[in-house]
Each structure stands twice: as structure tokens, then as C-alpha cells.
Design a protein around this motif. Structure first.
Motif, PDB file in Angstrom:
ATOM      1  N   SER A  55     -12.235  57.510   5.930  1.00 24.59           N
ATOM      2  CA  SER A  55     -10.902  57.295   5.363  1.00 24.59           C
ATOM      3  C   SER A  55     -10.990  56.358   4.167  1.00 24.59           C
ATOM      4  O   SER A  55     -10.336  55.316   4.120  1.00 24.59           O
ATOM      5  N   GLY A  56     -11.835  56.738   3.217  1.00 27.13           N
ATOM      6  CA  GLY A  56     -12.053  55.876   2.058  1.00 27.13           C
ATOM      7  C   GLY A  56     -10.793  55.609   1.270  1.00 27.13           C
ATOM      8  O   GLY A  56     -10.556  54.485   0.816  1.00 27.13           O
ATOM      9  N   GLU A  57      -9.928  56.630   1.113  1.00 25.82           N
ATOM     10  CA  GLU A  57      -8.714  56.457   0.324  1.00 25.82           C
ATOM     11  C   GLU A  57      -7.755  55.480   0.990  1.00 25.82           C
ATOM     12  O   GLU A  57      -7.156  54.621   0.325  1.00 25.82           O
ATOM     13  N   GLN A  58      -7.616  55.586   2.312  1.00 27.31           N
ATOM     14  CA  GLN A  58      -6.723  54.672   3.019  1.00 27.31           C
ATOM     15  C   GLN A  58      -7.237  53.240   2.960  1.00 27.31           C
ATOM     16  O   GLN A  58      -6.459  52.297   2.765  1.00 27.31           O
ATOM     17  N   ILE A  59      -8.545  53.062   3.122  1.00 23.64           N
ATOM     18  CA  ILE A  59      -9.125  51.717   3.064  1.00 23.64           C
ATOM     19  C   ILE A  59      -8.978  51.137   1.669  1.00 23.64           C
ATOM     20  O   ILE A  59      -8.632  49.951   1.500  1.00 23.64           O
ATOM     21  N   ASP A  60      -9.218  51.961   0.648  1.00 22.22           N
ATOM     22  CA  ASP A  60      -9.063  51.482  -0.730  1.00 22.22           C
ATOM     23  C   ASP A  60      -7.624  51.079  -1.015  1.00 22.22           C
ATOM     24  O   ASP A  60      -7.361  50.083  -1.708  1.00 22.22           O
ATOM     25  N   LEU A  61      -6.665  51.846  -0.483  1.00 23.42           N
ATOM     26  CA  LEU A  61      -5.255  51.522  -0.698  1.00 23.42           C
ATOM     27  C   LEU A  61      -4.909  50.168  -0.094  1.00 23.42           C
ATOM     28  O   LEU A  61      -4.260  49.324  -0.735  1.00 23.42           O
ATOM     29  N   LEU A  62      -5.357  49.934   1.136  1.00 22.81           N
ATOM     30  CA  LEU A  62      -5.083  48.660   1.786  1.00 22.81           C
ATOM     31  C   LEU A  62      -5.753  47.503   1.040  1.00 22.81           C
ATOM     32  O   LEU A  62      -5.160  46.431   0.878  1.00 22.81           O
ATOM     33  N   SER A  63      -6.987  47.719   0.588  1.00 25.25           N
ATOM     34  CA  SER A  63      -7.700  46.656  -0.125  1.00 25.25           C
ATOM     35  C   SER A  63      -7.045  46.349  -1.463  1.00 25.25           C
ATOM     36  O   SER A  63      -6.954  45.185  -1.869  1.00 25.25           O
ATOM     37  N   GLU A  64      -6.550  47.379  -2.158  1.00 21.74           N
ATOM     38  CA  GLU A  64      -5.890  47.159  -3.448  1.00 21.74           C
ATOM     39  C   GLU A  64      -4.574  46.407  -3.268  1.00 21.74           C
ATOM     40  O   GLU A  64      -4.226  45.547  -4.087  1.00 21.74           O
ATOM     41  N   LEU A  65      -3.848  46.706  -2.190  1.00 19.45           N
ATOM     42  CA  LEU A  65      -2.628  45.963  -1.920  1.00 19.45           C
ATOM     43  C   LEU A  65      -2.951  44.506  -1.588  1.00 19.45           C
ATOM     44  O   LEU A  65      -2.233  43.578  -1.996  1.00 19.45           O
ATOM     45  N   GLY A  66      -4.052  44.278  -0.876  1.00 17.47           N
ATOM     46  CA  GLY A  66      -4.498  42.911  -0.594  1.00 17.47           C
ATOM     47  C   GLY A  66      -4.846  42.153  -1.854  1.00 17.47           C
ATOM     48  O   GLY A  66      -4.523  40.960  -1.993  1.00 17.47           O
ATOM     49  N   ILE A  67      -5.503  42.831  -2.797  1.00 15.79           N
ATOM     50  CA  ILE A  67      -5.846  42.208  -4.084  1.00 15.79           C
ATOM     51  C   ILE A  67      -4.569  41.792  -4.824  1.00 15.79           C
ATOM     52  O   ILE A  67      -4.468  40.685  -5.363  1.00 15.79           O
ATOM     53  N   ALA A  68      -3.590  42.691  -4.836  1.00 11.26           N
ATOM     54  CA  ALA A  68      -2.337  42.392  -5.535  1.00 11.26           C
ATOM     55  C   ALA A  68      -1.648  41.173  -4.925  1.00 11.26           C
ATOM     56  O   ALA A  68      -1.173  40.275  -5.647  1.00 11.26           O
ATOM     57  N   ILE A  69      -1.598  41.100  -3.594  1.00 11.77           N
ATOM     58  CA  ILE A  69      -0.930  39.979  -2.937  1.00 11.77           C
ATOM     59  C   ILE A  69      -1.722  38.686  -3.131  1.00 11.77           C
ATOM     60  O   ILE A  69      -1.143  37.605  -3.317  1.00 11.77           O
ATOM     61  N   LEU A  70      -3.059  38.769  -3.082  1.00 12.12           N
ATOM     62  CA  LEU A  70      -3.886  37.579  -3.302  1.00 12.12           C
ATOM     63  C   LEU A  70      -3.606  36.971  -4.664  1.00 12.12           C
ATOM     64  O   LEU A  70      -3.339  35.761  -4.786  1.00 12.12           O
ATOM     65  N   LEU A  71      -3.658  37.787  -5.719  1.00  9.89           N
ATOM     66  CA  LEU A  71      -3.423  37.254  -7.065  1.00  9.89           C
ATOM     67  C   LEU A  71      -1.957  36.875  -7.266  1.00  9.89           C
ATOM     68  O   LEU A  71      -1.645  35.966  -8.031  1.00  9.89           O
ATOM     69  N   PHE A  72      -1.061  37.553  -6.558  1.00 12.41           N
ATOM     70  CA  PHE A  72       0.356  37.185  -6.595  1.00 12.41           C
ATOM     71  C   PHE A  72       0.552  35.756  -6.082  1.00 12.41           C
ATOM     72  O   PHE A  72       1.249  34.943  -6.700  1.00 12.41           O
ATOM     73  N   LEU A  73      -0.077  35.433  -4.959  1.00 11.70           N
ATOM     74  CA  LEU A  73       0.045  34.087  -4.398  1.00 11.70           C
ATOM     75  C   LEU A  73      -0.613  33.043  -5.295  1.00 11.70           C
ATOM     76  O   LEU A  73      -0.123  31.918  -5.413  1.00 11.70           O
ATOM     77  N   VAL A  74      -1.708  33.411  -5.943  1.00 10.60           N
ATOM     78  CA  VAL A  74      -2.348  32.498  -6.895  1.00 10.60           C
ATOM     79  C   VAL A  74      -1.410  32.230  -8.067  1.00 10.60           C
ATOM     80  O   VAL A  74      -1.235  31.083  -8.505  1.00 10.60           O
ATOM     81  N   GLY A  75      -0.781  33.281  -8.568  1.00  8.91           N
ATOM     82  CA  GLY A  75       0.147  33.122  -9.681  1.00  8.91           C
ATOM     83  C   GLY A  75       1.318  32.226  -9.332  1.00  8.91           C
ATOM     84  O   GLY A  75       1.801  31.453 -10.166  1.00  8.91           O
ATOM     85  N   MET A  76       1.777  32.282  -8.080  1.00  8.62           N
ATOM     86  CA  MET A  76       2.888  31.440  -7.665  1.00  8.62           C
ATOM     87  C   MET A  76       2.514  29.969  -7.640  1.00  8.62           C
ATOM     88  O   MET A  76       3.374  29.089  -7.743  1.00  8.62           O
ATOM     89  N   LYS A  77       1.216  29.671  -7.488  1.00  7.84           N
ATOM     90  CA  LYS A  77       0.753  28.289  -7.410  1.00  7.84           C
ATOM     91  C   LYS A  77       0.364  27.709  -8.761  1.00  7.84           C
ATOM     92  O   LYS A  77       0.077  26.516  -8.866  1.00  7.84           O
TER      93      LYS A  77
END
Length: 579
Positions: A55-77
Motif C-alpha cells: 500500500s505504497g500510495e496510502q503510506i505516502d499519503l499519510l507521510s505527506e500529511l505528517g510532513i505538512a503538519i510538522l512544518l505547520f507546527l514549526v511555522g506557528m512557533k
């Protein structure tokens, strides 16, 4: 079982989660960083071992959403004032490291017998550091807000822009637009779109962010959903226009950084970020195909040593020349001691274009595996490494360290009765009350934003690392009666170090003969701190929750009789995160 996994993406994800939990538990028992355990899971389930990933596509989707949230939280700080002051060092350090690694990486490739084209590809691939891994490690160590963390984030963004430009050039070549006009047009398009996105963020912050979040905050779940949606949309737009999901997510965080609800949003999204990033590290491990390594072991060792040693040294040299202290340069330099997942993508694009062979991909894969694993430990134990190498790092520090002298000058020539280490809520509350009573107090913190907040409140404060003995030795301790330590302890931290113990040792080593007060949140911790009295321990231990409870009982009963302390059961990490 293989057939069940092949036909059940849900079952595959469940199995990956179970393996990650087991590997993480083993890693925690061995006191190893979780990132290494997660990447190991990716290697085990990848093509080099069990080959379970379907399920490479599903795993990639979850990881990309994690990347977005990680950098989102960094931007807030991010502190906008700090960004402005660190723009020059981030740009010069980022470009300097890219230039150094590219030039010397190319020369090493030629010396190892690689052809010029392959040498260019490998050298460029070695310039990219993993923003995701570094930000995750610094966040776990609570150092993303420290000066070296902010500088590292700055030059990582510069690296990401270089990645974007490199990918654009290769993409232009790949679609038959290899002319200079085609590549230049693509680059210009990205720059214009990027400027437009920044302008949009500025307008959003000024006119929309605060009133919109105020309305959404009336329903907390809606506020969280909106934050996730904003991070995902900005990341998607950034990806479409060529800036990348990382830059898009970062801008989304900046868009909400000025709102009064940023701490609430950050607290709610932190567990989701950690869960989703698990899939990023698993996916990263699964992409490392060890069957491609072939006879690339010795060249990979040479390139790995070059990345692990050369990249930090050039950052240290550039920052030293610009007037930063050797400690700041060393800690920031360690963050570029690995290559990125984009390095593999870059080489893979070269393979698809016929410019390089599979051997080059195998070489960079092995370098990536070695440097990511090694640098994870280097960043995790960065302060211990600095203590080992400090005697030989003096050549990288200019006399006076002008870039960091502004705050330390505040401590010179003044006599302070109380020094407070840790300018969080409790430390700030103590400092403000002492200052109001006319007691000369000096605050010390590793977070430039916390220091700036004290300056805004009209209370003297300086930036500094409490674990740096050299910094402690230069503090105005001679006239101080008290040293108050309110630095928080993170029992789930990567290296499990107690900063308070290091600080107490440094203060006593500086021949401080006054009294020391330390904050504790558990009875066992209190007993341990008091047991060390006279041997680097504390004279008084503050227990904020117990002390507040005693005061509350006094107000409720009208009695000031001493209260028996009641031991409070220690909470788990998840319970600590609750508001």
C-alpha cells in the motif's frame, strides 16, 4: 498471511503499526532514538527484507500529511523578529554549505574514478539535508526554538529552495525543454508563485487570521480541523507551484502564528503529527533498496565521512566568521550531517534520464542509510559531543562573538541578587514578582523568544545554554544570593538527560557560594535533589503544584498551618499533554 496483506491495505497498515510499536519499545528500552527504530521497520518490510509493502500510495499519503503538519507546527512557533535577524546567516550558511559540498563532493567523485556526470549528480545529492528528520529531532529535544535550532531551520529552507531549483532544471530536461529559456521560465514561474503565496499569507495574517480563529475557537474541534485543512491546502498549493510541501506547510503555520490560539492548536496537533510522521520514516526505510549497493561500500564510506564531518565543519566555519559562538555553530552544524530523501529522488531522476546508472543510486542509497543513522545519534547527543570536541574548536570562534554579544552585555557590570534559569510560565512569574519588589533579577534561557519576552516586560534577561560550563563561568554569580532553576524536565526526551543536574554542577564549579532552588514535579525527584545538598544538589526544592495547593487550602480554610504533603501519582506522557 502474504495474501491477506496483499489484499488488505488496512491489515498492512495495522501490521506496520504493530511492528513500529514493538521496534519503538525495544528502542526505548535500549535508549535509542525512535527515528532509528522506525527506519529499521521500513528496511525490514521493504524490498531488501520481507517485501511486505503493498500500500505504497496510502503510506505516502499519510507521510505527506505528517510532513505538512510538522512544518505547520514549526511555522506557528517562528518568531518573525528572529527570522529577520537570522536571514543573513541562514542564507550565507545555506549557500556556503551547498557550494562547499558540491565542489568538494565533485572532486572526491573524480578521485574515486567516477565519470564527471555521475560526480556532479552525486555531489549535488550530497548537499541536501533532511528537513523532516532534523526538525523532528530538534522538536523532540525542545531545541527548535533555540538560537541554533532557528538558524538550522533557516538554512534548511535555503537548501529546500536549492532542491526545488535542481528538480526544476531536471524536470525541464526530462520533458524536452533543456534549453536555458525553458529552465529559466520554470524558475521564474516558481519565484512569482512563491512571492504571491507570501503576499497572500501577509494579507491573511493582517485581516483574516485572528477574527476567523476567534469564531472557530467556539467549537474547539472545528478549530483543529481548520488548522489541519489549512496545513494540507498550503502544502498542496506549495507542491503544485513547485515550492514543495515543506515550504507550503511552513507558510500555513506562519499564517496562524499571530493568533491567540496557536498554543492550543499546537497542543492538539502534536500527537497527530507524531503518528503521521511514523509513516514517513517507515516509507523512507522501505525505499532504501540494499540490493543496489553492489561494490559501492568503500566509496560510500568515504562520501559518508565527508558528509558527517565536512558539512558540520563548513557550517561551523561560516557561522564563526560571522561572529557566532563555537557552541552555536557546532550545534547548528550537526544538523547538516546527513543527506535527504530528496537526494535519492534526485539521483533516481538522473537514472530515468539516462545520465547515471543504477550504481550511482546504490552509492547514494548507502550514503543516505549511513548518514541518517549516524547523524541521528550526533544530534541526539550533540551537547556531549561538544564537550568532547570543545578544546579544538576555538579556531572557529571570533573574539567577542559579536553576533551573540548583545544579550550577554546586559549581564556585565551589574550585580544581580537572583539568577533564574528557565523563563517559562513559572520562572517568569517568579521573576516578575521579584522585579516588582525591587530585587535585582536576571533571567537566562536557551530560547531567544523567551529572552525577548522578558525584555518586553522590562526585566533583564540573556540568551545562553545552561549546559555550557563556559557560559556559566561568565555569569555574574559573585554577588548573587540565589540561583533559581525552573528548567523543565522532559522524561521522554531523546537522550534522557537532566539539564538541571548539569546546570547545578556548572554553578558549583563556578564557585558560586549562594543558595540554589530547583523546581520538581514528583516526590521522588524532590528527594533526589535534596539528598545531594552540599554535593551539587539543591538547598530548596519548589513543587509548584504542591505549593499552589497549600496556598489554595490556606485561602479556603483561612488557616496558615503547615500542610502534610500528599504524594501525587506520576502521570504518563499522554496525561502530561492534556490541558
Amino acid at each position: 498471511m502474504m495474501e491477506w496483506i496483499a489484499h488488505s491495505p488496512f491489515g498492512e497498515i495495522a501490521l506496520l503499526l504493530l511492528m513500529a510499536a514493538i521496534a519503538g519499545l525495544v528502542g526505548r528500552m535500549l535508549r535509542q532514538p525512535l527515528i532509528v527504530a522506525y527506519i529499521a521497520v521500513g528496511l525490514i518490510v521493504g524490498p531488501s527484507a520481507l517485501d511486505l509493502v503493498r500500500s505504497g500510495e496510502q503510506i505516502d499519503l499519510l507521510s505527506e500529511l505528517g510532513i505538512a503538519i510538522l512544518l505547520f507546527l514549526v511555522g506557528m512557533k517562528l518568531d518573525t523578529k528572529l527570522i529577520q535577524s537570522l536571514g543573513t546567516v541562514s542564507l550565507l550558511t545555506g549557500l556556503g554549505q551547498v557550494a562547499f559540498t558540491s565542489i568538494f563532493g565533485f572532486l572526491i567523485g573524480i578521485a574515486l574514478g567516477l565519470d564527471p556526470i555521475t560526480s556532479v549528480y552525486v555531489a549535488v545529492a550530497l548537499t541536501f539535508s533532511s528537513t523532516i528528520i532534523i526538525v523532528k529531532l530538534l522538536s523532540d529535544k525542545k531545541e527548535i526554538g533555540a538560537l541554533h535550532g532557528q538558524i538550522a531551520l533557516g538554512f534548511l529552507i535555503v537548501q529546500d529552495l536549492v532542491v526545488v531549483l535542481a528538480m526544476i532544471v531536471l524536470s525541464a530536461i526530462g520533458i524536452g525543454s533543456g534549453s536555458e529559456n525553458g529552465a529559466a521560465s520554470s524558475i521564474l514561474t516558481v519565484l512569482v508563485a512563491g512571492v504571491a503565496m507570501v503576499i497572500f499569507v501577509g494579507l491573511f495574517v493582517r485581516y483574516v487570521a485572528s477574527p476567523l480563529t476567534t469564531q472557530l475557537a467556539k467549537t474547539p474541534e472545528l478549530l483543529v480541523i481548520f488548522a489541519i485543512a489549512l496545513a494540507a491546502i498550503f502544502a498542496a498549493v506549495g507542491d503544485v507551484i513547485g515550492l514543495g510541501k515543506e515550504v507550503g506547510g511552513l507558510l500555513a503555520g506562519i499564517a496562524l502564528a499571530s493568533t491567540p490560539y496557536r498554543e492550543t492548536i499546537a497542543a492538539r496537533l502534536a500527537p497527530l503529527r507524531d503518528f503521521l510522521l511514523l509513516f514517513f520514516f517507515i516509507a523512507l526505510g522501505a525505499t532504501l533498496d540494499l540490493s543496489l549497493l553492489g561494490a559501492q561500500v568503500w566509496p560510500a564510506i568515504i562520501f559518508s565521512v565527508f558528509v558527517l564531518v565536512g558539512n558540520p565543519l563548513i557550517v561551523l566555519a561560516i557561522m564563526g566568521a560571522m561572529g557566532y559562538r563555537k557552541r552555536t555553530g557546532f550545534l547548528a552544524g550537526l544538523t547538516v550531517a546527513q543527506i535527504s530523501e530528496f537526494s535519492l529522488i534526485f539521483i533516481a531522476m538522473g537514472v530515468s534520464l539516462g545520465h547515471v546508472t543504477q550504481d550511482a543510486l546504490g552509492l547514494v542509497t548507502l550514503v543516505g542509510l549511513a548518514t541518517i543513522a549516524a547523524s541521528t545519534y550526533m544530534i541526539t547527543y550533540s551537547h556531549q559531543l561538544f564537550a568532547v570536541f570543545e578544546p579544538v574548536l576555538g579556531i572557529f570562534e571570533r573574539r567577542g562573538t559579536p553576533r551573540e554579544a548583545d544579550t550577554s552585555d546586559e549581564a556585565s557590570g551589574e550585580a544581580y541578587k537572583v539568577l533564574i534559569f528557565g523563563l517559562g510560565r513559572f520562572g517568569t512569574a517568579i521573576g516578575l514578582r521579584l522585579h516588582k519588589r525591587g530585587v535585582p533579577v536576571l533571567g537566562v534561557d536557551f530560547n531567544p523568544g523567551a529572552v525577548e519576552r522578558w525584555h518586553d516586560l522590562g526585566v533583564p534577561a540573556i540568551y545562553g545554554d545552561a549546559t555550557d560550563p563556559e557560559f556559566i563561568a561568565h555569569l555574574p554569580l559573585a554577588d548573587a544570593d540565589w540561583v533559581v532553576v525552573t528548567v523543565p524536565v522532559h522524561p521522554s526526551g531523546l537522550s534522557h538527560d537532566d539539564v538541571r543536574e548539569t546546570l547545578l554542577q556548572g554553578v558549583r564549579a563556578a564557585e558560586f557560594d549562594g543558595r540554589i532552588a530547583v523546581t520538581s514535579h514528583t516526590q521522588a525527584d524532590t528527594d533526589l535533589l535534596l539528598a545531594r545538598t552540599g554535593k551539587g544538589g539543591a538547598d530548596i526544592v519548589f513543587e509548584p503544584f504542591q505549593d499552589a495547593a497549600d496556598r489554595a487550602v490556606e485561602l479556603l480554610t483561612g488557616s496558615s498551618e503547615p500542610q502534610d504533603r500528599i504524594a501525587i501519582p506520576e502521570l504518563g506522557d499522554e496525561e502530561r499533554a492534556l490541558p
